[in-house]
Design a protein around this motif. Structure first.
Motif, PDB file in Angstrom:
ATOM      1  N   ALA A 274      -0.311   7.166 -18.878  1.00  0.00           N
ATOM      2  CA  ALA A 274       1.082   7.037 -18.455  1.00  0.00           C
ATOM      3  C   ALA A 274       1.199   7.053 -16.930  1.00  0.00           C
ATOM      4  N   ALA A 275       0.446   7.936 -16.294  1.00  0.00           N
ATOM      5  CA  ALA A 275       0.465   8.019 -14.829  1.00  0.00           C
ATOM      6  C   ALA A 275       0.003   6.709 -14.207  1.00  0.00           C
ATOM      7  N   MET A 276      -1.062   6.121 -14.760  1.00  0.00           N
ATOM      8  CA  MET A 276      -1.562   4.851 -14.227  1.00  0.00           C
ATOM      9  C   MET A 276      -0.541   3.729 -14.415  1.00  0.00           C
ATOM     10  N   ALA A 277       0.129   3.710 -15.560  1.00  0.00           N
ATOM     11  CA  ALA A 277       1.162   2.697 -15.809  1.00  0.00           C
ATOM     12  C   ALA A 277       2.305   2.828 -14.811  1.00  0.00           C
ATOM     13  N   ALA A 278       2.698   4.058 -14.516  1.00  0.00           N
ATOM     14  CA  ALA A 278       3.785   4.304 -13.561  1.00  0.00           C
ATOM     15  C   ALA A 278       3.409   3.816 -12.166  1.00  0.00           C
ATOM     16  N   ILE A 279       2.159   4.042 -11.779  1.00  0.00           N
ATOM     17  CA  ILE A 279       1.697   3.628 -10.448  1.00  0.00           C
ATOM     18  C   ILE A 279       1.691   2.112 -10.327  1.00  0.00           C
ATOM     19  N   VAL A 280       1.258   1.419 -11.383  1.00  0.00           N
ATOM     20  CA  VAL A 280       1.252  -0.046 -11.368  1.00  0.00           C
ATOM     21  C   VAL A 280       2.671  -0.584 -11.195  1.00  0.00           C
ATOM     22  N   ILE A 281       3.622  -0.005 -11.928  1.00  0.00           N
ATOM     23  CA  ILE A 281       5.024  -0.441 -11.839  1.00  0.00           C
ATOM     24  C   ILE A 281       5.550  -0.235 -10.418  1.00  0.00           C
ATOM     25  N   TRP A 282       5.322   0.951  -9.873  1.00  0.00           N
ATOM     26  CA  TRP A 282       5.827   1.292  -8.533  1.00  0.00           C
ATOM     27  C   TRP A 282       5.207   0.384  -7.465  1.00  0.00           C
ATOM     28  N   ALA A 283       3.889   0.234  -7.502  1.00  0.00           N
ATOM     29  CA  ALA A 283       3.191  -0.521  -6.469  1.00  0.00           C
ATOM     30  C   ALA A 283       3.507  -2.014  -6.536  1.00  0.00           C
ATOM     31  N   THR A 284       3.648  -2.542  -7.736  1.00  0.00           N
ATOM     32  CA  THR A 284       3.963  -3.960  -7.878  1.00  0.00           C
ATOM     33  C   THR A 284       5.351  -4.266  -7.322  1.00  0.00           C
ATOM     34  N   ALA A 285       6.288  -3.366  -7.557  1.00  0.00           N
ATOM     35  CA  ALA A 285       7.638  -3.543  -7.011  1.00  0.00           C
ATOM     36  C   ALA A 285       7.607  -3.535  -5.485  1.00  0.00           C
ATOM     37  N   ALA A 286       6.829  -2.624  -4.898  1.00  0.00           N
ATOM     38  CA  ALA A 286       6.725  -2.554  -3.434  1.00  0.00           C
ATOM     39  C   ALA A 286       6.063  -3.810  -2.877  1.00  0.00           C
ATOM     40  N   TRP A 287       5.019  -4.290  -3.564  1.00  0.00           N
ATOM     41  CA  TRP A 287       4.345  -5.506  -3.121  1.00  0.00           C
ATOM     42  C   TRP A 287       5.295  -6.703  -3.160  1.00  0.00           C
ATOM     43  N   TYR A 288       6.126  -6.781  -4.197  1.00  0.00           N
ATOM     44  CA  TYR A 288       7.061  -7.899  -4.346  1.00  0.00           C
ATOM     45  C   TYR A 288       7.965  -8.025  -3.124  1.00  0.00           C
ATOM     46  N   PHE A 289       8.350  -6.875  -2.565  1.00  0.00           N
ATOM     47  CA  PHE A 289       9.223  -6.880  -1.387  1.00  0.00           C
ATOM     48  C   PHE A 289       8.433  -6.869  -0.075  1.00  0.00           C
ATOM     49  N   GLY A 290       7.075  -6.955  -0.173  1.00  0.00           N
ATOM     50  CA  GLY A 290       6.242  -7.018   1.027  1.00  0.00           C
ATOM     51  C   GLY A 290       6.161  -5.722   1.790  1.00  0.00           C
ATOM     52  N   ILE A 291       6.379  -4.589   1.115  1.00  0.00           N
ATOM     53  CA  ILE A 291       6.350  -3.285   1.782  1.00  0.00           C
ATOM     54  C   ILE A 291       5.018  -2.605   1.486  1.00  0.00           C
ATOM     55  N   PRO A 292       4.242  -2.235   2.513  1.00  0.00           N
ATOM     56  CA  PRO A 292       2.930  -1.615   2.283  1.00  0.00           C
ATOM     57  C   PRO A 292       3.021  -0.157   1.866  1.00  0.00           C
ATOM     58  N   THR A 293       3.402   0.075   0.624  1.00  0.00           N
ATOM     59  CA  THR A 293       3.483   1.441   0.107  1.00  0.00           C
ATOM     60  C   THR A 293       2.090   2.037  -0.016  1.00  0.00           C
ATOM     61  N   SER A 294       2.027   3.355  -0.097  1.00  0.00           N
ATOM     62  CA  SER A 294       0.741   4.032  -0.179  1.00  0.00           C
ATOM     63  C   SER A 294       0.344   4.264  -1.627  1.00  0.00           C
ATOM     64  N   GLU A 295      -0.752   3.602  -2.039  1.00  0.00           N
ATOM     65  CA  GLU A 295      -1.260   3.828  -3.393  1.00  0.00           C
ATOM     66  C   GLU A 295      -1.838   5.229  -3.533  1.00  0.00           C
ATOM     67  N   SER A 296      -2.316   5.810  -2.433  1.00  0.00           N
ATOM     68  CA  SER A 296      -2.842   7.167  -2.472  1.00  0.00           C
ATOM     69  C   SER A 296      -1.742   8.139  -2.875  1.00  0.00           C
ATOM     70  N   HIS A 297      -0.594   8.024  -2.218  1.00  0.00           N
ATOM     71  CA  HIS A 297       0.518   8.921  -2.531  1.00  0.00           C
ATOM     72  C   HIS A 297       1.126   8.606  -3.888  1.00  0.00           C
ATOM     73  N   ALA A 298       1.148   7.326  -4.260  1.00  0.00           N
ATOM     74  CA  ALA A 298       1.632   6.959  -5.590  1.00  0.00           C
ATOM     75  C   ALA A 298       0.728   7.557  -6.666  1.00  0.00           C
ATOM     76  N   LEU A 299      -0.586   7.522  -6.418  1.00  0.00           N
ATOM     77  CA  LEU A 299      -1.548   8.098  -7.360  1.00  0.00           C
ATOM     78  C   LEU A 299      -1.327   9.595  -7.512  1.00  0.00           C
ATOM     79  N   ILE A 300      -1.204  10.290  -6.391  1.00  0.00           N
ATOM     80  CA  ILE A 300      -1.001  11.741  -6.417  1.00  0.00           C
ATOM     81  C   ILE A 300       0.312  12.090  -7.107  1.00  0.00           C
ATOM     82  N   ALA A 301       1.381  11.351  -6.771  1.00  0.00           N
ATOM     83  CA  ALA A 301       2.689  11.622  -7.365  1.00  0.00           C
ATOM     84  C   ALA A 301       2.694  11.299  -8.859  1.00  0.00           C
ATOM     85  N   GLY A 302       2.064  10.188  -9.235  1.00  0.00           N
ATOM     86  CA  GLY A 302       2.058   9.776 -10.642  1.00  0.00           C
ATOM     87  C   GLY A 302       1.343  10.764 -11.541  1.00  0.00           C
ATOM     88  N   ILE A 303       0.137  11.207 -11.141  1.00  0.00           N
ATOM     89  CA  ILE A 303      -0.594  12.154 -11.991  1.00  0.00           C
ATOM     90  C   ILE A 303       0.093  13.524 -11.983  1.00  0.00           C
TER      91      ILE A 303
END
Length: 349
Positions: A98-127
Motif C-alpha cells: 500500500a505504501a509503494m502504491a501511494a508513493i507511485v500515485i504521489w510522484a506521478t502527479a508531481a511529475w505530470y506538473f513538472g515539479i521535482p518532488t522528493s521520492e526520498s521523503h515520499a518513501l519515508i512518509a508513505g511507509i
C-alpha cells in the motif's frame, strides 16, 4: 539472498510479487523525477547532450549503489528500521504494498506538473503512514530513525544553499584573471564530471533506500517481521540501477527543464559549483547514514549559486512551487499511505 531464491519466493507468494512490482515502479518513478536532478545542470549549460547524460547517469547510479553500499549501507539500514509494521508478517507485506502504491500515485502527479518532488521523503512518509494504519497508532514509528530525517532536511536545504553560494563565490575569485575562453572549455568538461559525481551520489543515497524496501518485502514474505540486519546482493544493486536509468530516459526532460533551465539561468562555472556543492552534501550525509533528498540538495545548491551572483537571478516563483511541494510531501504522502493501507487491509487481509 540469491536471485533464484528471490524469484522462487515471488512465485510462491503473490503478495511479494505485487510488492516487488510496486517497488520497481517506485524506483522507476524515482528515475524520472529524482535522477534528472543529477544531470540537470550539465544538460542545461549544454556541456553534454541529453541522451549521453542519461547513459552517464545510469552508469554512475549503479557505481554509486555498488560502491557506497559496499563501504557503508547505513542509509539502507535507517530506512529498513524506520517503522515497525507489527508482528504479523503477512499484514506487514500488505501494508508495504500500500505504501509503494501511494508513493507511485504521489510522484506521478508531481511529475505530470513538472515539479521535482522528493521520492526520498515520499518513501519515508508513505511507509510511515502505512505503519500508523496497521498499528492504529504512532507506536509503529521509530523516533530515533525519524530524527535522522529531520537532520537530513536541514542538511539538504541549508547546507546545499550555503555550499552553493560559497562555491560560486570561490570559483569566481579563483578564476577572475584567467582567459575567458579557456575557462569556458574547462568548466564544460568539469560540468560533465560534476554530473557524473552527482549521479554517483544519487545512486549512493536513493539506491540504498529502495533496496531496503526490496529486502523488507522479502523478509515479510519469508514470515520474518523482526529482522533488523541484512546483506544487499549484487543482483539487487544492478536491478535498481537499471530501472532508475530507464526511468530517467522515459521522463527526465521535464525535471531537467524545471531545475536546470527555468529556476536559474546557469553559466558553466555555476553549474560546476552547484554540482560540487550538492555532491559534497550528499557524500557527508551518506557516510553518516542520514537519508537526505537528492532533489532538495541539488535544487537548493542551484539556488545558492544563482543568489551568489544576484538574488534576482533566481526565479522565486519556481522556488515557491518547489518549496510548497516539499512541505506538502510529508503530510500528503503520509495521509495517502495511511488511506491506501487501510483500503488494502480491508481488501486483502
Amino acid at each position: 539472498m540469491a536471485l533464484t531464491d528471490f524469484l522462487s519466493q515471488m512465485l510462491q507468494n503473490p503478495m511479494l510479487l505485487v510488492s516487488t512490482l510496486l517497488t520497481l515502479a517506485v524506483t522507476l518513478v524515482n528515475g524520472w523525477t529524482d535522477a534528472p536532478n543529477a544531470i540537470a545542470t550539465c544538460v542545461s549549460t549544454r556541456a553534454i547532450e541529453v541522451r549521453k547524460a542519461i547513459v552517464m547517469a545510469a552508469v554512475f547510479n549503479f557505481l554509486g549503489v555498488f560502491v557506497m553500499t559496499s563501504i557503508n549501507a547505513s542509509v539502507a539500514m535507517t530506512i529498513y528500521n524506520m517503522v515497525d509494521f507489527g508482528g504479523d508478517a503477512r499484514l506487514s507485506l500488505i501494508a508495504l504494498c500500500a505504501a509503494m502504491a501511494a508513493i507511485v500515485i504521489w510522484a506521478t502527479a508531481a511529475w505530470y506538473f513538472g515539479i521535482p518532488t522528493s521520492e526520498s521523503h515520499a518513501l519515508i512518509a508513505g511507509i510511515s503512514g502505512a505503519a500508523v494504519a496497521i498499528q492504529n497508532s504512532f507506536s509503529g514509528i521509530n523516533g530515533e530513525e525519524w530524527v535522522k530525517v529531520i537532520y537530513g532536511i536541514l542538511l539538504s536545504t541549508l547546507l546545499g544553499f550555503v555550499f552553493g553560494f560559497l562555491s560560486a563565490k570561490l570559483t569566481v575569485l579563483l578564476f577572475r584573471n584567467k582567459n575567458r575562453m579557456k575557462c569556458e572549455r574547462f568548466f564544460s568538461g568539469a560540468q560533465v564530471a560534476g554530473g557524473a559525481a552527482m549521479a554517483f551520489m544519487h545512486g549512493a543515497q536513493d539506491g540504498q533506500k529502495f533496496m531496503a524496501i526490496f529486502l523488507l518485502g522479502a523478509a515479510f514474505a519469508g514470515g520474518q517481521s523482526d529482522t533488523t540486519t541484512f546483506t544487499v546482493p549484487i543482483w539487487l544493486m544492478i536491478v535498481c540501477s537499471v530501472v532508475m536509468g530507464l526511468g530517467t530516459s522515459i521522463g527526465g526532460y521535464k525535471i531537467i527543464k524545471s531545475v536546470g533551465m527555468d529556476m536559474v539561468k546557469l553559466k558553466p562555472y555555476q553549474g560546476f559549483a552547484a554540482d560540487f556543492s550538492a555532491t559534497l552534501c550528499l557524500l557527508l550525509s551518506s557516510l553518516t547514514g542520514i537519508p537526505v533528498s537528492t532533489t532538495h540538495t541539488k535544487t537548493t545548491a542551484i539556488m545558492g549559486v544563482g543568489a551568489a551572483r544576484r538574488i534576482s537571478n533566481v526565479n522565486w516563483s519556481i522556488v515557491k512551487d518547489l518549496v510548497l511541494t516539499w512541505v506538502c510531501t510529508f503530510p500528503g504522502c503520509g495521509i495517502l499511505g495511511f488511506l491506501v493501507a487501510k483500503l488494502f487491509l480491508i481488501l486483502f487481509a
